[in-house]
Each structure stands twice: as structure tokens, then as C-alpha cells.
Design an enzyme around this catalytic site. Structure first.
Site, PDB file in Angstrom:
ATOM      1  N   CYS A   2       0.846  -1.360   0.119  1.00  0.00           N
ATOM      2  CA  CYS A   2      -0.133   0.026  -0.055  1.00  0.00           C
ATOM      3  C   CYS A   2       0.761   1.231   0.159  1.00  0.00           C
ATOM      4  O   CYS A   2       1.924   1.316   0.482  1.00  0.00           O
ATOM      5  CB  CYS A   2      -0.982   0.010   1.304  1.00  0.00           C
ATOM      6  SG  CYS A   2      -2.004  -1.426   1.274  1.00  0.00           S
ATOM      7  N   ARG A   3       0.151   2.352  -0.359  1.00  0.00           N
ATOM      8  CA  ARG A   3       0.595   3.661  -0.387  1.00  0.00           C
ATOM      9  C   ARG A   3      -0.442   4.638  -0.007  1.00  0.00           C
ATOM     10  O   ARG A   3      -1.491   4.247  -0.501  1.00  0.00           O
ATOM     11  CB  ARG A   3       1.160   3.989  -1.906  1.00  0.00           C
ATOM     12  CG  ARG A   3       2.367   3.415  -2.305  1.00  0.00           C
ATOM     13  CD  ARG A   3       3.788   3.593  -1.772  1.00  0.00           C
ATOM     14  NE  ARG A   3       4.041   3.139  -0.519  1.00  0.00           N
ATOM     15  CZ  ARG A   3       4.966   3.043   0.123  1.00  0.00           C
ATOM     16  NH1 ARG A   3       6.190   4.142  -0.165  1.00  0.00           N
ATOM     17  NH2 ARG A   3       5.268   2.403   1.309  1.00  0.00           N
TER      18      ARG A   3
END
Length: 257
Positions: A2-3
Site C-alpha cells: 500500500c501507499r
């Protein structure tokens, strides 16, 4: 995995923040520059934003990659907001929750995202289920580690904790129950941002008159981006950023230069 990114500032189109920068969150879905775990964030995405006069944010979430959603391109072009939280997802484990597993999670004025993974999930956090009201467990949006971490945070917020304290106490509780977890949490109420750096990268950019960005990694090459040290709580407004060390259960990692 994730970002994610949160932003407070003058009202801007979503696309100017999430799509147009050269290393935007949109591009980070397939080409992150600083992601330590995983390589492609194509297991869903979401964006939450606030409209003037309404304290409850709107959300747009999907189960697929952000680059494949033409509706998002239209939405990002025309929707404007002074406060945004968005994320692109790389799932830790396979699941059937689809877009329900994509951040941001929401309740009342809050938007929340978790970048990381809980070690040993779900067995490692089974002892903590008793700290969350049964109705909250049964109403979790998804059956993954991030949704349960959000339930722990939300329980503290509803109990009266301020945002930074709710994140800090949750990180320490989960890290003790599941050592080795990565717990970069991001929370906004539309007026302030709270975040933790615990096992993955976190950066911020604050410019007078232009607002504050808190993100997993810089979306451009502005030299004023600052990396947040590991094991740190960040509290930010449109004009100020405060960093506070978290009590560490594991060795402190210095930010990379």
C-alpha cells in the site's frame, strides 16, 4: 503493501493532488519509488474528501487498480476539496471483501488508512477482540487486519481520545500483541492529520499558504519533503507539523538519506 496520502490546504481538484504530480499516488500504484514490501498496488484503491459545510466525508472506492477506472479519471478532474485522504492497495492476503477492504475506512468525520501488515493475522490479535464492542466487530467493513486496526482506533476515538493518542495507543497495543507488524496509520477529520511511522516510509511536505501533505513517499522532487523517523507520531494542521517519538518495542531505524 500500500501507499497512502493525506492533504489539507486550499481547495484543489483531486487530480491535481493524486494524478498530475510526476510521482503521484496514481503512478505509485504501479511504480512506487520507496515501497519496502510489495511492488504493485493493484488490489484496490480509494479516495475520501470533504465538501465545504459538511463534516462527513464522501468516499469513492474500487476493488481493481486505479489506472483501470475511467470513472475515477472524470471524478478527479472535477471534484474539488480542501481535505483529502487516498490510498492504493497491495493486499497482504487474498480475500473476498473487494472494495470494502480498500482504504479509506470511515466513520463520522474520520477517514483512516493503514499501510503495512499485522504479523500473524488473525491469530495474533485474537486476544484484543475483547477490547472492541461486539457490535463494532460485527459491523467491520472488511475481514482483514486493516479493518480490525481501524476498529481499535475507532473505539478509542469514540471513547474520547484525541486522534494522535488513539493512533499511538493502538500502534503500541498491536505491536506488543504482534511483534514485527508494520503499522503506518493515517487519520484525518478534515481539519487535522495524525499519522504513525512504524515499519515503513512516511514523509511530509508543509508550505506556507499551500497546505500540508503527509504521504508514504514524495509525489514530486520538491527538496522540502521531510522523512519522518521510524517509531514516530505525526500531528499536522494546514500550517504546522509536530513529530513525537513513540515508545519503541523494537530497535529504532534511522531515516534513509
Amino acid at each position: 503493501m500500500c501507499r497512502h496520502l493525506a492533504w489539507l490546504g486550499p481547495e484543489e481538484p483531486l487530480g491535481r493532488l493524486l494524478v498530475e504530480p510526476p510521482h503521484s499516488l496514481y503512478r505509485q500504484s504501479w511504480a512506487p519509488r520507496r515501497q519496502r514490501h510489495g511492488t504493485v498496488n493493484a488490489d484496490g484503491f480509494g479516495v475520501g474528501w470533504y465538501a465545504e459545510g459538511d463534516p462527513v466525508p464522501a468516499r469513492y472506492r474500487r476493488a481493481g487498480p486505479i489506472w483501470a477506472d475511467l470513472s475515477f479519471a472524470d471524478l478527479a478532474r472535477v471534484v474539488r476539496s480542501p481535505a483529502v485522504l487516498a490510498a492504493v492497495r497491495d493486499a497482504t492476503l487474498a480475500g473476498a471483501d473487494a472494495e470494502a477492504a480498500a482504504a479509506p475506512y470511515a466513520s463520522g468525520p474520520w477517514l483512516f488508512s493503514h499501510n503495512g501488515a499485522v504479523k500473524g493475522w488473525p491469530d495474533s490479535l485474537a486476544p484484543l477482540t475483547g477490547t472492541v464492542p461486539p457490535a463494532d466487530l460485527l459491523s467491520m467493513e472488511a475481514r482483514n487486519d486493516s479493518a480490525f486496526v481501524w476498529a481499535l482506533v475507532l473505539n478509542r476515538l469514540r471513547g474520547g481520545d484525541e486522534e494522535g493518542q488513539a493512533l499511538a495507543d493502538t500502534v503500541l497495543e498491536v505491536a506488543e500483541a504482534a511483534p514485527g507488524s508494520r503499522l503506518n496509520l493515517l487519520l484525518t477529520n478534515g481539519e487535522s492529520i495524525a499519522a504513525t511511522a512504524w515499519g515503513d516510509t512516511l514523509w511530509y511536505l508543509q508550505r506556507a499558504g499551500l497546505g500540508t501533505v503527509v504521504a508514504s513517499e514524495p509525489y514530486d522532487d520538491d527538496p522540502h519533503w521531510q522523512e519522518v523517523p521510524d517509531r514516530t507520531l505525526l500531528a499536522a494542521s494546514r500550517t504546522d507539523v509536530l513529530l513525537t517519538p513513540l515508545k519503541s518495542l523494537e530497535p529504532l531505524k534511522e531515516p534513509r538519506t
